[in-house]
Scaffold this active site. Structure first.
Site, PDB file in Angstrom:
ATOM      1  N   SER A 158      10.547   1.622   9.118  1.00  9.23           N
ATOM      2  CA  SER A 158      10.171   0.231   8.868  1.00  9.23           C
ATOM      3  C   SER A 158      11.136  -0.670   9.617  1.00  9.23           C
ATOM      4  CB  SER A 158      10.210  -0.082   7.370  1.00  9.23           C
ATOM      5  OG  SER A 158      11.529  -0.118   6.907  1.00  9.23           O
TER       6      SER A 158
ATOM      7  N   ILE B 190       0.842  -1.208   0.000  1.00  9.28           N
ATOM      8  CA  ILE B 190       0.000   0.000   0.000  1.00  9.28           C
ATOM      9  C   ILE B 190       0.872   1.251   0.000  1.00  9.28           C
ATOM     10  CG2 ILE B 190      -1.614   1.367   1.404  1.00  9.28           C
ATOM     11  CD1 ILE B 190      -3.000  -0.867  -0.082  1.00  9.28           C
TER      12      ILE B 190
ATOM     13  N   LYS C  68      -7.729   2.200   6.506  1.00 10.82           N
ATOM     14  CA  LYS C  68      -8.815   1.516   7.192  1.00 10.82           C
ATOM     15  C   LYS C  68      -8.533   0.026   7.244  1.00 10.82           C
ATOM     16  CE  LYS C  68     -11.647   1.092   3.109  1.00 10.82           C
ATOM     17  NZ  LYS C  68     -12.859   1.290   2.453  1.00 10.82           N
TER      18      LYS C  68
END
Length: 125
Positions: free
Chosen positions: A66, A44, A121
Site C-alpha cells: 500500500s 474492501i 469488479k
C-alpha cells in the site's frame, strides 16, 4: 496455484471464510495452504478479504502493498506491488484491491511475475 487450479470465492460478500476454496485441475478440493499478497488496504480489504483469508486454514496473508506501507495481521509490508513481488517470491496469488483505473497495469505486472491475480469488479476502469 497451478494453472489448472481455480480459486473460488464468495459472490455475496458474506465474508464467510468457508466460501473461499481452491479446486484442483483434477476436480478435488486442494489441501495446500496458499500464500496471498494484498495490494491496497482500503475498506474492501479490511472488511472482506482479510477476514476470509484469516478465517480459512488454506490461505495465509503473506504480504501487503500500500502507498502507506501499512500491514495487516503481521504480514510483510511493502510500499508497492513491485517491492512485494521481489520481497516475497513465494506468493501464490495477489489480490488487487485498488481503484479500477490502475488494475490493468498491476494485473499485467503480477502475471509477468508468474503469480495468479484475484480481481475485484470491475476488472478495469
Amino acid at each position: 496455484l497451478s494453472t489448472a487450479d481455480v480459486l473460488l470465492a464468495a459472490t455475496d460478500l458474506s465474508g464467510d471464510p468457508a466460501r473461499w476454496f481452491v479446486v484442483t485441475g483434477e476436480g478435488r478440493l486442494s489441501q495446500k495452504t496458499y500464500r496471498i499478497g494484498l495490494v491496497g488496504l482500503g475498506k474492501i480489504a479490511r472488511d472482506q478479504h482479510v477476514p476470509c483469508i484469516r478465517g480459512n486454514p488454506r490461505f495465509e496473508l503473506a504480504a501487503t502493498a500500500s502507498t502507506s506501507g501499512s500491514s495487516i495481521d503481521g504480514a510483510a509490508a511493502f510500499a508497492s506491488l513491485g517491492e512485494m513481488l521481489a520481497g516475497e517470491p513465494g506468493l501464490d496469488a495477489v489480490a488487487l484491491l485498488t481503484p479500477p483505473e490502475v488494475r490493468t497495469a498491476l494485473a499485467l505486472e503480477t502475471i509477468a511475475a508468474g503469480k495468479h491475480v484475484l480481481l475485484e469488479k470491475p476488472p478495469a476502469g
